[in-house]
Design a protein around this motif. Sequence first.
Motif, PDB file in Angstrom:
ATOM      1  N   ILE A  31       0.869  -1.183   0.000  1.00  0.00           N
ATOM      2  CA  ILE A  31       0.000   0.000   0.000  1.00  0.00           C
ATOM      3  C   ILE A  31       0.899   1.223   0.000  1.00  0.00           C
ATOM      4  N   HIS A  32       0.705   2.113  -0.978  1.00  0.00           N
ATOM      5  CA  HIS A  32       1.562   3.287  -1.049  1.00  0.00           C
ATOM      6  C   HIS A  32       1.289   4.247   0.104  1.00  0.00           C
ATOM      7  N   ALA A  33       0.078   4.672   0.242  1.00  0.00           N
ATOM      8  CA  ALA A  33      -0.241   5.676   1.258  1.00  0.00           C
ATOM      9  C   ALA A  33      -1.460   5.233   2.053  1.00  0.00           C
ATOM     10  N   MET A  34      -1.418   5.509   3.348  1.00  0.00           N
ATOM     11  CA  MET A  34      -2.574   5.290   4.205  1.00  0.00           C
ATOM     12  C   MET A  34      -2.817   6.572   4.978  1.00  0.00           C
ATOM     13  N   GLY A  35      -4.074   6.817   5.277  1.00  0.00           N
ATOM     14  CA  GLY A  35      -4.362   8.070   5.949  1.00  0.00           C
ATOM     15  C   GLY A  35      -5.703   8.072   6.641  1.00  0.00           C
ATOM     16  N   TRP A  36      -5.956   9.184   7.285  1.00  0.00           N
ATOM     17  CA  TRP A  36      -7.217   9.409   7.995  1.00  0.00           C
ATOM     18  C   TRP A  36      -7.839  10.700   7.499  1.00  0.00           C
ATOM     19  N   TYR A  37      -9.116  10.630   7.228  1.00  0.00           N
ATOM     20  CA  TYR A  37      -9.923  11.781   6.875  1.00  0.00           C
ATOM     21  C   TYR A  37     -11.039  11.876   7.912  1.00  0.00           C
ATOM     22  N   ARG A  38     -11.666  13.039   7.980  1.00  0.00           N
ATOM     23  CA  ARG A  38     -12.808  13.192   8.880  1.00  0.00           C
ATOM     24  C   ARG A  38     -13.876  14.047   8.228  1.00  0.00           C
ATOM     25  N   GLN A  39     -15.091  13.805   8.687  1.00  0.00           N
ATOM     26  CA  GLN A  39     -16.220  14.574   8.180  1.00  0.00           C
ATOM     27  C   GLN A  39     -17.140  14.899   9.349  1.00  0.00           C
ATOM     28  N   ALA A  40     -17.273  16.185   9.602  1.00  0.00           N
ATOM     29  CA  ALA A  40     -18.180  16.669  10.636  1.00  0.00           C
ATOM     30  C   ALA A  40     -19.536  16.956  10.001  1.00  0.00           C
ATOM     31  N   PRO A  41     -20.595  16.972  10.794  1.00  0.00           N
ATOM     32  CA  PRO A  41     -21.928  17.232  10.235  1.00  0.00           C
ATOM     33  C   PRO A  41     -21.967  18.556   9.471  1.00  0.00           C
ATOM     34  N   GLY A  42     -22.483  18.503   8.267  1.00  0.00           N
ATOM     35  CA  GLY A  42     -22.620  19.702   7.450  1.00  0.00           C
ATOM     36  C   GLY A  42     -21.345  20.184   6.797  1.00  0.00           C
ATOM     37  N   LYS A  43     -20.272  19.426   6.942  1.00  0.00           N
ATOM     38  CA  LYS A  43     -18.984  19.831   6.362  1.00  0.00           C
ATOM     39  C   LYS A  43     -18.476  18.780   5.393  1.00  0.00           C
ATOM     40  N   ARG A  45     -15.655  16.250   3.735  1.00  0.00           N
ATOM     41  CA  ARG A  45     -14.615  15.364   4.252  1.00  0.00           C
ATOM     42  C   ARG A  45     -13.263  16.037   4.036  1.00  0.00           C
ATOM     43  N   GLU A  46     -12.404  15.985   5.048  1.00  0.00           N
ATOM     44  CA  GLU A  46     -11.108  16.635   4.957  1.00  0.00           C
ATOM     45  C   GLU A  46     -10.002  15.694   5.414  1.00  0.00           C
ATOM     46  N   LEU A  47      -8.822  15.911   4.852  1.00  0.00           N
ATOM     47  CA  LEU A  47      -7.659  15.138   5.257  1.00  0.00           C
ATOM     48  C   LEU A  47      -7.240  15.531   6.667  1.00  0.00           C
ATOM     49  N   VAL A  48      -6.988  14.538   7.498  1.00  0.00           N
ATOM     50  CA  VAL A  48      -6.438  14.769   8.822  1.00  0.00           C
ATOM     51  C   VAL A  48      -4.931  14.518   8.800  1.00  0.00           C
ATOM     52  N   ALA A  49      -4.551  13.337   8.333  1.00  0.00           N
ATOM     53  CA  ALA A  49      -3.135  12.976   8.281  1.00  0.00           C
ATOM     54  C   ALA A  49      -2.958  11.816   7.321  1.00  0.00           C
ATOM     55  N   ALA A  50      -1.787  11.759   6.702  1.00  0.00           N
ATOM     56  CA  ALA A  50      -1.477  10.670   5.780  1.00  0.00           C
ATOM     57  C   ALA A  50      -0.017  10.290   5.943  1.00  0.00           C
ATOM     58  N   ILE A  51       0.273   9.028   5.610  1.00  0.00           N
ATOM     59  CA  ILE A  51       1.648   8.547   5.723  1.00  0.00           C
ATOM     60  C   ILE A  51       1.937   7.626   4.548  1.00  0.00           C
ATOM     61  N   ALA A  52       3.072   7.847   3.917  1.00  0.00           N
ATOM     62  CA  ALA A  52       3.478   7.015   2.792  1.00  0.00           C
ATOM     63  C   ALA A  52       4.213   5.777   3.300  1.00  0.00           C
ATOM     64  N   SER A  53       4.403   4.818   2.406  1.00  0.00           N
ATOM     65  CA  SER A  53       5.053   3.578   2.818  1.00  0.00           C
ATOM     66  C   SER A  53       6.471   3.804   3.322  1.00  0.00           C
ATOM     67  N   ARG A  66      -0.643  17.874  17.718  1.00  0.00           N
ATOM     68  CA  ARG A  66      -1.566  17.158  18.604  1.00  0.00           C
ATOM     69  C   ARG A  66      -1.774  15.704  18.164  1.00  0.00           C
ATOM     70  N   PHE A  67      -1.799  15.475  16.863  1.00  0.00           N
ATOM     71  CA  PHE A  67      -2.050  14.141  16.315  1.00  0.00           C
ATOM     72  C   PHE A  67      -0.756  13.579  15.731  1.00  0.00           C
ATOM     73  N   THR A  68      -0.602  12.262  15.823  1.00  0.00           N
ATOM     74  CA  THR A  68       0.546  11.583  15.229  1.00  0.00           C
ATOM     75  C   THR A  68       0.063  10.361  14.463  1.00  0.00           C
ATOM     76  N   ILE A  69       0.451  10.283  13.204  1.00  0.00           N
ATOM     77  CA  ILE A  69       0.104   9.131  12.384  1.00  0.00           C
ATOM     78  C   ILE A  69       1.312   8.219  12.278  1.00  0.00           C
ATOM     79  N   SER A  70       1.055   6.917  12.285  1.00  0.00           N
ATOM     80  CA  SER A  70       2.123   5.932  12.129  1.00  0.00           C
ATOM     81  C   SER A  70       1.539   4.710  11.430  1.00  0.00           C
ATOM     82  N   ARG A  71       2.420   3.853  10.945  1.00  0.00           N
ATOM     83  CA  ARG A  71       1.927   2.654  10.274  1.00  0.00           C
ATOM     84  C   ARG A  71       2.891   1.493  10.473  1.00  0.00           C
ATOM     85  N   ASP A  72       2.324   0.306  10.372  1.00  0.00           N
ATOM     86  CA  ASP A  72       3.091  -0.928  10.414  1.00  0.00           C
ATOM     87  C   ASP A  72       2.899  -1.582   9.049  1.00  0.00           C
ATOM     88  N   ASN A  73       3.901  -1.463   8.190  1.00  0.00           N
ATOM     89  CA  ASN A  73       3.763  -1.969   6.820  1.00  0.00           C
ATOM     90  C   ASN A  73       3.570  -3.485   6.788  1.00  0.00           C
TER      91      ASN A  73
END
Length: 121
Positions: A31-43, A45-53, A66-73
Amino acid sequence: QVQLAESGGGLVQAGGSLRLSCAASGSIFSIHAMGWYRQAPGKQRELVAAIASGGSTNYADSVKGRFTISRDNAKNTVYLQMNSLKPEDTAVYYCNADKVVVGPVVIRDYWGQGTQVTVSS
């Protein structure tokens, strides 16, 4: 078939922490990239954080520091550690996997079903 399974959402008070996890399963080679997006009511969807392989990361300005993204390939799993949560972080958080190599095919944009994060003031 590739599936993304999210866990770790919930209700927390402002200033608290949560850790989201997302595991990709199926006949995945990489998987090249994994990430987190979020969508609040009435808004939107937006990128929160992403991490490449390779480990490079990208964060929304609103969550930097405040937020930290990590992955276990090896496990095709991505994590999002969320600290100092604010009420404005309340949203449904979606896991994303982009450029998933399955055999000879590269597939764009798999999405999880979403997990609710609610931060009370």
